[in-house]
Write a protein that holds these residues in place. Structure first.
Motif, PDB file in Angstrom:
ATOM      1  N   ARG A  15      41.527  22.357 -12.167  1.00  0.00           N
ATOM      2  CA  ARG A  15      42.533  22.700 -13.166  1.00  0.00           C
ATOM      3  C   ARG A  15      43.440  21.500 -13.455  1.00  0.00           C
ATOM      4  NH1 ARG A  15      47.516  26.831 -12.317  1.00  0.00           N
ATOM      5  NH2 ARG A  15      48.483  26.595 -14.362  1.00  0.00           N
ATOM      6  N   LEU A  19      43.859  19.722 -17.099  1.00  0.00           N
ATOM      7  CA  LEU A  19      45.149  19.534 -17.768  1.00  0.00           C
ATOM      8  C   LEU A  19      45.382  18.070 -18.118  1.00  0.00           C
ATOM      9  CD1 LEU A  19      47.380  21.923 -15.627  1.00  0.00           C
ATOM     10  CD2 LEU A  19      46.853  22.187 -18.061  1.00  0.00           C
ATOM     11  N   ILE A  59      52.547  20.018 -20.970  1.00  0.00           N
ATOM     12  CA  ILE A  59      51.444  19.873 -20.007  1.00  0.00           C
ATOM     13  C   ILE A  59      51.926  19.105 -18.779  1.00  0.00           C
ATOM     14  CG2 ILE A  59      49.158  18.887 -19.617  1.00  0.00           C
ATOM     15  CD1 ILE A  59      48.590  19.303 -22.592  1.00  0.00           C
ATOM     16  N   GLU A  62      53.633  21.461 -16.559  1.00  0.00           N
ATOM     17  CA  GLU A  62      52.671  22.374 -15.933  1.00  0.00           C
ATOM     18  C   GLU A  62      51.955  21.693 -14.766  1.00  0.00           C
ATOM     19  OE1 GLU A  62      48.951  25.291 -17.306  1.00  0.00           O
ATOM     20  OE2 GLU A  62      50.075  24.133 -18.799  1.00  0.00           O
TER      21      GLU A  62
END
Length: 231
Positions: A15, A19, A59, A62
């Motif tokens: 993940r 990203l 992003i 995140e």
């Protein structure tokens, strides 16, 4: 770690990589669109680049949150920890690359309002293309853990530096010979500086990728004298 924990960690790393790939792709597109907007005096496209930078920032936030969770919950060690820390550092640099593209786009209306065409602007698209290719290649190097490709990106930074020095000297000469173009040339100088910084930051990412892939740091590069401007 238990098998289910290892699987969860692998999914989280995937993940993270996804990203960063999205963030890098957006930064790469921002560079390309900012340079197109400059060439075409396209204020609408320039405004889109500025607006899209918010997604790059989101992003980054995140990724930072995910890295904290991974370190807290999985306590990675050795190579795994190196990967996680590299991801955290890389997103920070990629965010700055997006900011430089945004800065270029912000200058477009200031250049486009001038009906004069400053001849040295023809140097900037080639410079921007090389910097954009460096971003593209360093992201591929990160995805593939390709130390050789990362090293090639580092070595290409001298091309961007040479472009910048040439643009700087050309624009300064042009301003002296054509005083009425000083304002427009000043904006172009700042654009050139932003492109040069994109090259530098691509090199920074390449050094991180090289370290993550090999566990070794690159030796200090020897650089010739270049012309500096304040960011």
């Amino acid at each position: 770690m238990a098998e289910h924990t290892i699987k969860a960690f692998d999914e989280e790393i995937d993940r993270l990589r996804g990203l960063i790939a999205e963030m890098g792709g957006r930064a790469e597109a921002a560079i390309e669109n900012a340079m197109l907007a400059l060439q075409r005096h396209d204020k609408v496209l320039a405004a889109e680049v500025v607006a899209d930078d918010r997604r790059i920032d989101a992003i980054e936030a995140e990724v930072e949150k995910l890295v904290v969770e991974v370190i807290a919950l999985r306590a990675p060690m050795a190579n795994d920890l190196r990967d996680v820390i590299a991801a955290l550092k890389i997103v920070s640099v990629v965010e700055r690359i997006g900011d430089y593209a945004k800065n270029i786009a912000k200058r477009v209306p200031l250049v486009a309002t001038n009906s004069r065409t400053v001849e040295p602007i023809s140097l900037l698209p080639s410079m921007g293309q090389v910097a954009g290719e460096m971003v593209h290649d360093v992201l591929n190097a990160y995805a593939a853990r390709d130390a050789d490709l990362a090293l090639a990106v580092v070595e290409r930074d001298t091309v961007v530096d040479d472009f910048y020095n040439s643009v700087f000297r050309t624009l300064v000469t042009y301003m002296v010979e054509n005083p009425k173009t000083i304002s427009e040339c000043a904006h172009l100088l700042f654009i050139a500086k932003n492109i040069e910084r994109i090259g530098d930051h691509s090199t920074n990412v390449a050094e991180m990728v090289y370290y993550a892939a090999t566990g070794k740091t690159l030796p200090e590069r020897e650089r010739g004298p270049d012309i500096q401007m304040e960011d």
